[in-house]
Structure formats: C-alpha cells, structure tokens
Design a protein around this motif. Structure first.
Motif, PDB file in Angstrom:
ATOM      1  N   PRO A  36       3.572   5.202   4.161  1.00 15.19           N
ATOM      2  CA  PRO A  36       2.948   6.362   3.810  1.00 15.19           C
ATOM      3  C   PRO A  36       3.864   7.219   3.598  1.00 15.19           C
ATOM      4  N   TYR A  37       3.203   8.316   3.292  1.00 17.72           N
ATOM      5  CA  TYR A  37       4.180   9.614   2.725  1.00 17.72           C
ATOM      6  C   TYR A  37       5.219   9.886   1.659  1.00 17.72           C
ATOM      7  N   ILE A  38       4.908   8.776   0.946  1.00 19.63           N
ATOM      8  CA  ILE A  38       5.601   8.583  -0.289  1.00 19.63           C
ATOM      9  C   ILE A  38       5.305  10.320  -1.267  1.00 19.63           C
ATOM     10  N   SER A  39       6.267  10.982  -1.984  1.00 14.76           N
ATOM     11  CA  SER A  39       6.118  12.324  -2.304  1.00 14.76           C
ATOM     12  C   SER A  39       6.205  12.781  -3.294  1.00 14.76           C
ATOM     13  N   VAL A  46      10.595   8.101  -7.631  1.00 16.64           N
ATOM     14  CA  VAL A  46      11.530   7.817  -6.450  1.00 16.64           C
ATOM     15  C   VAL A  46      10.589   6.831  -5.354  1.00 16.64           C
ATOM     16  N   GLY A  47      10.424   7.052  -4.340  1.00 19.44           N
ATOM     17  CA  GLY A  47       9.731   7.000  -3.409  1.00 19.44           C
ATOM     18  C   GLY A  47       8.816   5.296  -4.193  1.00 19.44           C
ATOM     19  N   VAL A  48       7.623   6.320  -5.248  1.00 22.20           N
ATOM     20  CA  VAL A  48       7.069   4.402  -5.963  1.00 22.20           C
ATOM     21  C   VAL A  48       7.656   3.822  -6.058  1.00 22.20           C
ATOM     22  N   GLU A  49       8.891   3.905  -6.959  1.00 23.05           N
ATOM     23  CA  GLU A  49       9.846   2.936  -7.402  1.00 23.05           C
ATOM     24  C   GLU A  49      10.379   1.824  -6.273  1.00 23.05           C
ATOM     25  N   GLU A  50      11.249   2.456  -5.302  1.00 25.10           N
ATOM     26  CA  GLU A  50      11.160   1.790  -3.863  1.00 25.10           C
ATOM     27  C   GLU A  50      10.158   0.750  -3.711  1.00 25.10           C
ATOM     28  N   VAL A  51       9.016   1.097  -4.006  1.00 26.11           N
ATOM     29  CA  VAL A  51       8.217   0.278  -3.150  1.00 26.11           C
ATOM     30  C   VAL A  51       8.098  -0.569  -4.704  1.00 26.11           C
ATOM     31  N   VAL A  89       1.033  -0.501   0.096  1.00 27.35           N
ATOM     32  CA  VAL A  89       0.138  -0.066   0.227  1.00 27.35           C
ATOM     33  C   VAL A  89       1.000   1.378   0.086  1.00 27.35           C
ATOM     34  N   MET A  90       0.628   2.161  -0.974  1.00 30.98           N
ATOM     35  CA  MET A  90       1.577   3.436  -0.976  1.00 30.98           C
ATOM     36  C   MET A  90       0.001   4.761  -0.727  1.00 30.98           C
ATOM     37  N   SER A  91       1.017   5.208  -0.391  1.00 25.87           N
ATOM     38  CA  SER A  91       0.300   7.037   0.154  1.00 25.87           C
ATOM     39  C   SER A  91       0.788   8.441   0.230  1.00 25.87           C
ATOM     40  N   ASP A  92       0.330   9.511  -0.326  1.00 22.98           N
ATOM     41  CA  ASP A  92       1.126  10.361   0.101  1.00 22.98           C
ATOM     42  C   ASP A  92       0.708  10.871   1.068  1.00 22.98           C
ATOM     43  N   SER A  93      -0.279  10.368   1.653  1.00 24.30           N
ATOM     44  CA  SER A  93      -0.416  10.548   3.533  1.00 24.30           C
ATOM     45  C   SER A  93      -0.139   9.860   4.156  1.00 24.30           C
ATOM     46  N   LEU A  94      -0.943   9.044   5.355  1.00 22.77           N
ATOM     47  CA  LEU A  94      -0.864   7.967   5.877  1.00 22.77           C
ATOM     48  C   LEU A  94      -1.076   6.525   5.556  1.00 22.77           C
ATOM     49  N   GLY A  95      -2.074   6.253   4.416  1.00 22.54           N
ATOM     50  CA  GLY A  95      -2.072   5.345   4.061  1.00 22.54           C
ATOM     51  C   GLY A  95      -3.154   4.477   4.519  1.00 22.54           C
ATOM     52  N   GLU A  96      -3.891   5.029   5.356  1.00 20.03           N
ATOM     53  CA  GLU A  96      -4.773   4.571   6.540  1.00 20.03           C
ATOM     54  C   GLU A  96      -6.375   4.424   5.684  1.00 20.03           C
ATOM     55  N   TYR A 129      -2.513   1.938  -3.746  1.00 20.56           N
ATOM     56  CA  TYR A 129      -2.156   3.297  -3.757  1.00 20.56           C
ATOM     57  C   TYR A 129      -3.525   4.876  -3.833  1.00 20.56           C
ATOM     58  N   THR A 130      -2.674   5.226  -2.602  1.00 21.45           N
ATOM     59  CA  THR A 130      -4.314   6.665  -2.707  1.00 21.45           C
ATOM     60  C   THR A 130      -3.025   7.399  -2.580  1.00 21.45           C
ATOM     61  N   PHE A 131      -3.134   7.930  -3.953  1.00 23.38           N
ATOM     62  CA  PHE A 131      -2.093   8.992  -4.504  1.00 23.38           C
ATOM     63  C   PHE A 131      -3.092   9.817  -4.661  1.00 23.38           C
ATOM     64  N   VAL A 132      -3.115  11.540  -4.280  1.00 25.49           N
ATOM     65  CA  VAL A 132      -3.914  12.684  -4.599  1.00 25.49           C
ATOM     66  C   VAL A 132      -3.100  13.617  -6.322  1.00 25.49           C
ATOM     67  N   CYS A 133      -2.021  13.409  -5.917  1.00 25.22           N
ATOM     68  CA  CYS A 133      -1.053  13.803  -7.382  1.00 25.22           C
ATOM     69  C   CYS A 133      -0.895  13.082  -8.590  1.00 25.22           C
ATOM     70  N   PRO A 134      -2.156  13.637  -9.749  1.00 21.46           N
ATOM     71  CA  PRO A 134      -1.636  12.316 -10.264  1.00 21.46           C
ATOM     72  C   PRO A 134      -0.581  11.702 -11.045  1.00 21.46           C
ATOM     73  N   ASP A 135       0.267  13.165 -11.670  1.00 27.10           N
ATOM     74  CA  ASP A 135       1.801  12.178 -11.752  1.00 27.10           C
ATOM     75  C   ASP A 135       2.042  11.390 -10.711  1.00 27.10           C
ATOM     76  N   LEU A 136       1.499  10.840  -9.773  1.00 32.36           N
ATOM     77  CA  LEU A 136       1.924   9.808  -9.075  1.00 32.36           C
ATOM     78  C   LEU A 136       1.086   8.454  -8.815  1.00 32.36           C
ATOM     79  N   ARG A 137       0.321   8.461  -9.125  1.00 35.20           N
ATOM     80  CA  ARG A 137      -1.116   7.935 -10.102  1.00 35.20           C
ATOM     81  C   ARG A 137      -0.714   7.373 -11.207  1.00 35.20           C
TER      82      ARG A 137
END
Length: 273
Positions: free
Chosen positions: A41-44, A47-52, A10-17, A65-73
């Motif tokens: 959590p807190y993937i911004s 690079v963080g996405v790629e590591e996961v 699970v990936m998120s730019d917040s807590l990911g709950e 994942y629950t990213f609000v940023c379209p680029d990360l999605r």
C-alpha cells in the motif's frame, strides 16, 4: 517459468484493499494451487513501483495495481511489459470510462473512497496494528503506537489493545518477564505514551490457574505459583518506575472500566500537547 501458486503482487497508492478483493474474487474461480497475495500500500512514486516489480520478477508473479495517478499506471505497465510479467490495471480502465460518460476529469486523489468512511478505515488500521504488535511480537511497533501497554502476563494487555483499536487508537503491548530485557524502544519514546498495568497477586494467581486448567495443564506450574507471581510483579514495578510512566490498577476491573481510565489519560495528554 510458470507461477504454480498463483502469486500476485498488489500495488496501490492507498490501502490496496480493492485490488486484493478483486484478485481474491477471481482466484476463487480456480481450484489449482493456493493464491498468495502480497499487498504493497501507499506507493507514491516510481521508485516504489520499481522495488515491487523487482520482487515480482523473482517469482514470475502477476502484478495488479490500483493507481489513480496516470504516470504510475503507465510506468507499471511499461515495467511489466519489459519483464514479461502478467499484469492488470484494475482501476484505470474504469476511471477512463467514467470520464467518458460523465465528461468530468477524475480528481486523481488517492484514497478518496476511503475518506468517505474514514472512521471505519481508521478503526480497521488500528485493529490490524494491535494484532501485528501484540505481545511484543515486533518492538518497532512501540515507536509507531499511540499508546504502549506494559504488564506481566494476564493483565488484560491484549483485550485492552483491541478495545482501544475500536476507538481508532493504535496500541502496542509488551509483556514484562524477568528473564527478558525490555525492548530498548521503550526508552526512546515519551514515557507518557506508556501505560503500565498492575494487578493484585491473589487475583493474578487465580487467573493464571484458571488459564492453565483451560489449556488442560495442571495448576501447579511455576507460571501460577505465588513466588513466581510476586517476582514478576516486583520486576514490572521496577521497570515502570524506571520509565516513569502512568500505572493503572486492573484488579477486579472489567476491560471497559480500565479502558475508560486509559482513554482519560490519553485525552489529558493530547490536551496538554
């Protein structure tokens, strides 16, 4: 390769709950295997996405994942497709539909929902912190804590850490044992962030004897012997003096009473900063 245990990353730019709860709800409908959820959590950034994703590849895990940023999605989707990983964008489709029906563009600000009840989530984070860094499990917590509690065994370090957590204060606690050298991290932080706890030998003897009996053990163990207790208290006093940290007496004091004194010390230090 199949994923028999139902491992989900699970990936998120917040807590990911949110993502974790959705995955748990879905997994509860299946009886085969045990779902393992790894939350990041807190993937911004990408690079963080790629590591996961690289970690998920090793287990052929599902990615949510629950990213609000379209680029990360979009980046997450491309990577999952590239490596043929099952994936689900939990937040994106819902946001897109809301945008259509309201004709309003999303804020694209991570953690907005969490900020609606920031105090609640700060309390949860502090509780998780207290559990993770309880009883010196991981000395790295000393560097991240708002306050570090020191003391010999049975000086209310854990109850005090949890009490402070409910006040949104991240507390780590470290047991002082003569045979174990204190973690070096204690000497790398401001000593005013450290609070020592001391207690009378007679009360500690009584508390430890009761503890041994509660565990079904004899009360004649060296753990409860007065000789051992005096040795531990002398050692703890020496360490606390070396650190030059505040010391609180907890003899015959309820956790709430000691916590009140702790909070006074913390407030004074914050006012002086």
């Amino acid at each position: 390769m199949t994923n028999k245990n139902g491992t989900v990353y699970v990936m998120s730019d917040s807590l990911g709950e949110t993502a974790e709860q959705v995955i748990k709800a879905a997994a509860s409908q299946f009886n085969s295997g045990t779902t393992s959820i790894n939350r990041y959590p807190y993937i911004s950034d990408k690079v963080g996405v790629e590591e996961v994703i690289k970690e998920a590849i090793k287990e052929n895990a599902m990615v949510a994942y629950t990213f609000v940023c379209p680029d990360l999605r979009e980046f997450s989707e491309r990577m999952c497709k590239q490596f043929q990983l099952p994936y689900v964008d939990i937040l994106g489709p819902v946001m897109e539909q809301f945008s259509k029906i309201t004709s309003v563009k999303p804020k694209l600000e991570p953690g907005v929902y969490r900020k609606l009840d920031e105090q609640y989530f700060k309390r949860i984070e502090a509780i998780e912190f207290a559990v993770k860094y309880d009883d010196g499990k991981d000395p790295r917590g000393i560097l991240r804590a708002d306050v570090v509690l020191l003391g010999v065994s049975r000086t209310s370090k854990t109850p005090l850490s949890m009490y402070l957590a409910h006040k949104q204060i991240k507390a780590a606690n470290v047991p002082l044992v003569p045979e174990i050298k204190p973690p070096r991290e204690l000497y790398e932080i401001n000593p005013k962030k450290i609070i020592g706890l001391t207690i009378s030998p007679s009360q500690l003897n009584e508390i430890r004897r009761e503890r041994l009996l509660a565990l079904g053990l004899g009360d004649h163990s060296s753990y409860a012997s007065m000789e051992r207790i005096l040795s531990e208290l002398d050692y703890a006093e020496e360490i606390m003096k070396g650190l030059n940290c505040p010391v609180l007496e907890v003899t015959n004091k309820a956790v709430e009473e000691t916590a009140s004194k702790l909070l006074e010390i913390i407030r004074e230090e914050n006012d002086n900063d």
